[in-house]
Enzyme design. Structure first.
Site, PDB file in Angstrom:
ATOM      1  N   HIS A  66       0.819  -1.220   0.000  1.00  0.00           N
ATOM      2  CA  HIS A  66       0.000   0.000   0.000  1.00  0.00           C
ATOM      3  C   HIS A  66       0.855   1.274   0.000  1.00  0.00           C
ATOM      4  O   HIS A  66       0.693   2.123  -0.890  1.00  0.00           O
ATOM      5  CB  HIS A  66      -0.977  -0.007   1.180  1.00  0.00           C
ATOM      6  CG  HIS A  66      -1.591   1.329   1.471  1.00  0.00           C
ATOM      7  ND1 HIS A  66      -2.444   1.964   0.596  1.00  0.00           N
ATOM      8  CD2 HIS A  66      -1.443   2.159   2.539  1.00  0.00           C
ATOM      9  CE1 HIS A  66      -2.801   3.133   1.112  1.00  0.00           C
ATOM     10  NE2 HIS A  66      -2.199   3.273   2.288  1.00  0.00           N
ATOM     11  N   HIS A  90       4.737   6.369   5.295  1.00  0.00           N
ATOM     12  CA  HIS A  90       3.710   7.224   5.901  1.00  0.00           C
ATOM     13  C   HIS A  90       2.878   6.540   6.980  1.00  0.00           C
ATOM     14  O   HIS A  90       2.239   7.215   7.795  1.00  0.00           O
ATOM     15  CB  HIS A  90       2.800   7.837   4.813  1.00  0.00           C
ATOM     16  CG  HIS A  90       1.736   6.924   4.294  1.00  0.00           C
ATOM     17  ND1 HIS A  90       1.893   6.152   3.167  1.00  0.00           N
ATOM     18  CD2 HIS A  90       0.478   6.667   4.744  1.00  0.00           C
ATOM     19  CE1 HIS A  90       0.787   5.468   2.945  1.00  0.00           C
ATOM     20  NE2 HIS A  90      -0.084   5.759   3.876  1.00  0.00           N
ATOM     21  N   GLU A  94       2.251   5.228  12.858  1.00  0.00           N
ATOM     22  CA  GLU A  94       0.946   4.844  13.403  1.00  0.00           C
ATOM     23  C   GLU A  94       0.842   3.345  13.646  1.00  0.00           C
ATOM     24  O   GLU A  94       0.295   2.914  14.660  1.00  0.00           O
ATOM     25  CB  GLU A  94      -0.154   5.278  12.426  1.00  0.00           C
ATOM     26  CG  GLU A  94      -1.549   4.986  12.921  1.00  0.00           C
ATOM     27  CD  GLU A  94      -2.617   5.377  11.912  1.00  0.00           C
ATOM     28  OE1 GLU A  94      -3.774   5.500  12.323  1.00  0.00           O
ATOM     29  OE2 GLU A  94      -2.293   5.575  10.736  1.00  0.00           O
ATOM     30  N   ASP A  95       1.383   2.550  12.711  1.00  0.00           N
ATOM     31  CA  ASP A  95       1.110   1.103  12.725  1.00  0.00           C
ATOM     32  C   ASP A  95       2.292   0.239  13.122  1.00  0.00           C
ATOM     33  O   ASP A  95       2.165  -0.985  13.172  1.00  0.00           O
ATOM     34  CB  ASP A  95       0.611   0.658  11.339  1.00  0.00           C
ATOM     35  CG  ASP A  95      -0.706   1.319  10.967  1.00  0.00           C
ATOM     36  OD1 ASP A  95      -1.447   1.684  11.894  1.00  0.00           O
ATOM     37  OD2 ASP A  95      -0.979   1.468   9.770  1.00  0.00           O
TER      38      ASP A  95
END
Length: 722
Positions: A66, A90, A94-95
């Protein structure tokens, strides 16, 4: 690390031995970068692949596919290497376990800041998904203000998510598609990125209304042969005439998208067959003078439709878009839309702010789209500072993303763009917040007009201000821009708080005076103890609460005096205090009852209402009897000798029922220097009509003057105050 692939760590960080096809495809799209920059992309992918190891998308693909696909979308826009590196990474903050510091050490502070700007906020901090999305959007705009590349990555991220929407459940698909059409596609349009905007709209439409999308796409693909033949004929004739004139040009035929056709059918109430300008042409030439030359050629081949010519070169759109638009009356009676622009205009029209990295004039100066984007974001940031919540801010942004605009001129000849249906007050706030706050009227093309007047393109607008003027709650009913709405709300809250503090002070003082004391005579320690016990940060908060009816002044006074030292003889004699006098400046916390509409000169009483403050009634009002049952909520109130302002009042005027009478009555009211707020027919028969006039007056004497003037009219049978 990607499952099934071996990896090894190097001094520079993790590295993956075999490079998959999706990464090679992205590198091919980034062929305009030099070798060192492409190596940086490879390193970013290696770090991202290890960080996202074991994570998969809903489709079952490794998650790292992705962010690499997002980077490929941007590489096709030919953005710089830092943006591509940030795109690949990006989702890492967050992940994954990667930190801002680790990113900064390996790829530089700029890349780390870009990744941080795109990162969503943790949803656990918010009441619901809607508030989390709004707060995340506010954070993204703050990051955009620092670096516009944040929004490039976010739009590319949304575009790839929309391309792969099929693997999600239907409710998620619809929610994401609706958000895309409401916010992200308009942002792409606002930033001039038409290629991204068009695909986001098409994919959003397809996800929300799959059947309608399929039907329209089939209809566009199966256009009648006669239409296709006529287009070929038009193209040939245009090309022939442009060549004869010696113009170097590129002629491109274009087809409208299912989304734009659907919108036109819905907004104009037309069938597909009635939306005839499905096709059009774009003519791209070398310079601005050649644009106008080409326009003359086009108009000599086919006659232009009257009123359909737009010059966006002389007056660019707010997002930097420039082009000449004309509609020709083509063969078989069908209109043909033609756009004429230069190569640079075409690039900016398609890519908007992303065109900065492609089209440079020997310098790094930002292009017009970037300048306008920065200006738009600066205005948004100004409004977000005053917005009460993230949701209110997001609503204001949605308003500002309205695609239809009007173009207006300041007195100095500068061009300003505002959303469709914008008023003179919106214009005032667009000039400056202080201009809006003190606006009283406007001159549009030298004609004096009220602030609620809607503006049209090409008008010259001048705002008239007065230092004594302040925003009114009614203003919120007719402004359309988010900036104006936020500024008015902010100012009203500020005014209401100040008014409430002043009125609360007078009310508490009066309650204390009735028990032979005052705020000034109360010991400071005693007051501080009361404030601390009731969790008031300062005295102003208590006074505002009293004015708004949340605390009764008599009860507060009793509690305060319960601990206060007694008089020498141990008594606290009670004597009547003075009335609280209305000066006209307490509109935030004193309201005038709609049932009886009191005005200066009337005998009045006040009733303390929780949350509303003091509601003023005329003593003869029918509702007062009910309020007398709660004497603890009465407020002794009167009019200050120098009361100012305009006050609402209603008149029932019986007139002859014939043409022109209404105008005569309105003229008589205007001659008495009274404003008419509303007119409503109460009763009507063949001979007589009873009309309710809602007007504004200064006091009882002013009202009597209005009544006298209207009674003198021969067509008036009677005048009565309601």
């Amino acid at each position: 690390m990607i499952p099934g692939e071996s990896s090894s760590a190097t001094a520079d960080g993790p590295a993956v031995e075999s490079v998959p096809d999706y990464m090679l495809a992205m590198e091919r799209s980034a062929g305009y970068l030099d070798d060192a920059q492409r190596q940086q992309l490879r390193r970013a992918w290696a770090v991202g692949a290890v960080a996202h190891a074991g994570q998969v998308r809903k489709s079952g693909e490794p998650y790292i596919t992705h962010p690499v696909a997002v980077a490929q979308v941007l590489a096709e826009q030919k953005v710089d290497a830092e943006t591509l590196v940030a795109a690949i990474l990006h989702d890492t903050l967050e992940d994954t376990g990667l930190t801002h510091q680790a990113l900064a050490e390996q790829f530089g502070e700029t890349v780390a800041d870009l990744v941080d700007g795109v990162t969503k906020l943790d949803k656990l901090h918010f009441r619901d998904r809607e508030q989390a999305a709004a707060e995340s959007f506010r954070k993204m705009l703050l990051a955009m203000a620092r670096d516009l590349r944040v929004i490039l990555i976010k739009l590319a991220d949304r575009l790839h998510n929309m391309r792969t929407l099929g693997s999600l459940q239907s409710d998620s698909r619809r929610r994401i598609a609706a958000e895309t059409l409401e916010i992200y596609a308009p942002i792409a349009q606002r930033l001039g990125m038409n290629m991204v905007k068009a695909e986001l709209q098409d994919l959003g439409f397809q996800a929300l209304h799959p059947m309608r999308h399929r039907v329209l796409k089939q209809r566009i693909g199966s256009e009648p042969l006669v239409r296709r033949e006529s287009l070929a004929k038009i193209e040939a004739q245009l090309a022939q005439r442009l060549t004869k004139e010696g113009l170097g040009y590129r002629l491109v035929s274009r087809v409208k998208s299912p989304w734009s056709i659907y919108n036109k059918m819905r907004s104009e109430g037309k069938t597909f067959d009635q939306v005839t300008d499905v096709f059009g042409f774009r003519i791209i030439v070398s310079s601005v003078p050649e644009c106008y030359h080409a326009l003359g050629v086009v108009h000599s081949v086919y006659k232009p439709l009257d009123g359909r010519f737009r010059d966006f070169i002389a007056i660019p759109k707010a997002n930097g878009y420039q082009s000449l638009h004309t509609v020709l009356f083509g063969p078989y009676g069908s209109p043909i839309e033609v756009q004429i622009r230069t190569e640079e205009m075409d690039l900016i029209a398609e890519r908007g702010i992303a065109a900065h990295w492609t089209y440079k004039h020997g310098s790094d100066a930002p292009n017009s789209a970037q300048v306008r984007a920065h200006s738009w974001i600066a205005n948004l940031l100004e409004s977000q500072r005053a917005a009460g919540s993230s949701l209110e801010f997001l609503e204001n942004v949605k308003v500002d993303l309205f695609p239809d605009e009007v173009y207006l001129f300041t007195p100095k000849g500068e061009i300003m763009s505002l959303p469709r249906n914008a008023t003179a007050l919106d214009f005032a706030y667009a000039v400056h917040t202080d201009v809006g706050n003190h606006a009283v009227a406007a001159r549009v093309d030298r004609q004096l007009v009220p602030l609620r007047t809607k503006l049209a393109s090409g008008q010259k607008v001048e705002v008239i201000t007065a230092k004594s003027s302040l925003p009114k709650p009614q203003w919120l009913e007719f402004v359309v821009t988010g900036k104006a709405r936020t500024a008015i709300r902010h100012q009203l809250k500020h005014i209401e708080h100040e008014d409430a503090v002043q009125l609360g002070h007078r009310m508490l003082d009066r309650a204390l005076e009735e028990q032979q004391s005052s705020l000034e005579r109360l010991p400071t320690a005693l007051l501080d103890t009361y404030l601390a016990e009731h969790r008031y940060p300062r005295l102003e908060a208590l006074l505002a609460d009293i004015a708004l009816g949340n605390r009764m002044p008599a009860q507060v006074a009793s509690v305060l005096l319960h601990h206060a030292p007694e008089a020498a003889d141990g008594s606290r004699p009670v004597r009547p205090g003075e009335n609280i006098l209305i000066t006209g400046n307490e509109r935030g916390v004193i309201t005038f009852a709609h049932c009886c509409l009191p005005i200066p000169g009337d005998e009045i009483m006040g009733y303390h209402t929780t949350g509303k403050g003091v509601v003023v009634h005329r003593v003869e009002c029918a509702n007062v009897a009910e309020y007398r049952k709660s004497p603890d909520r009465w407020v002794t109130i009167g009019w200050d000798r120098n009361v100012t302002g305009d006050y609402d009042v209603a008149l029932r005027i019986e007139v002859e029922n014939r043409p022109g009478v209404l105008a005569q009555v309105a003229a008589a009211i205007a001659q008495a220097d009274s404003n008419i707020d509303g007119v409503e027919y109460l009763e009507r028969d063949a001979n007589v009509a009873a009309i309710r006039f809602s007007i504004e007056v200064g006091d009882l004497n002013h009202l009597e003057d209005v009544i006298r003037r209207t009674r003198r009219l021969a067509v008036v049978h009677g005048v009565q105050r309601i």
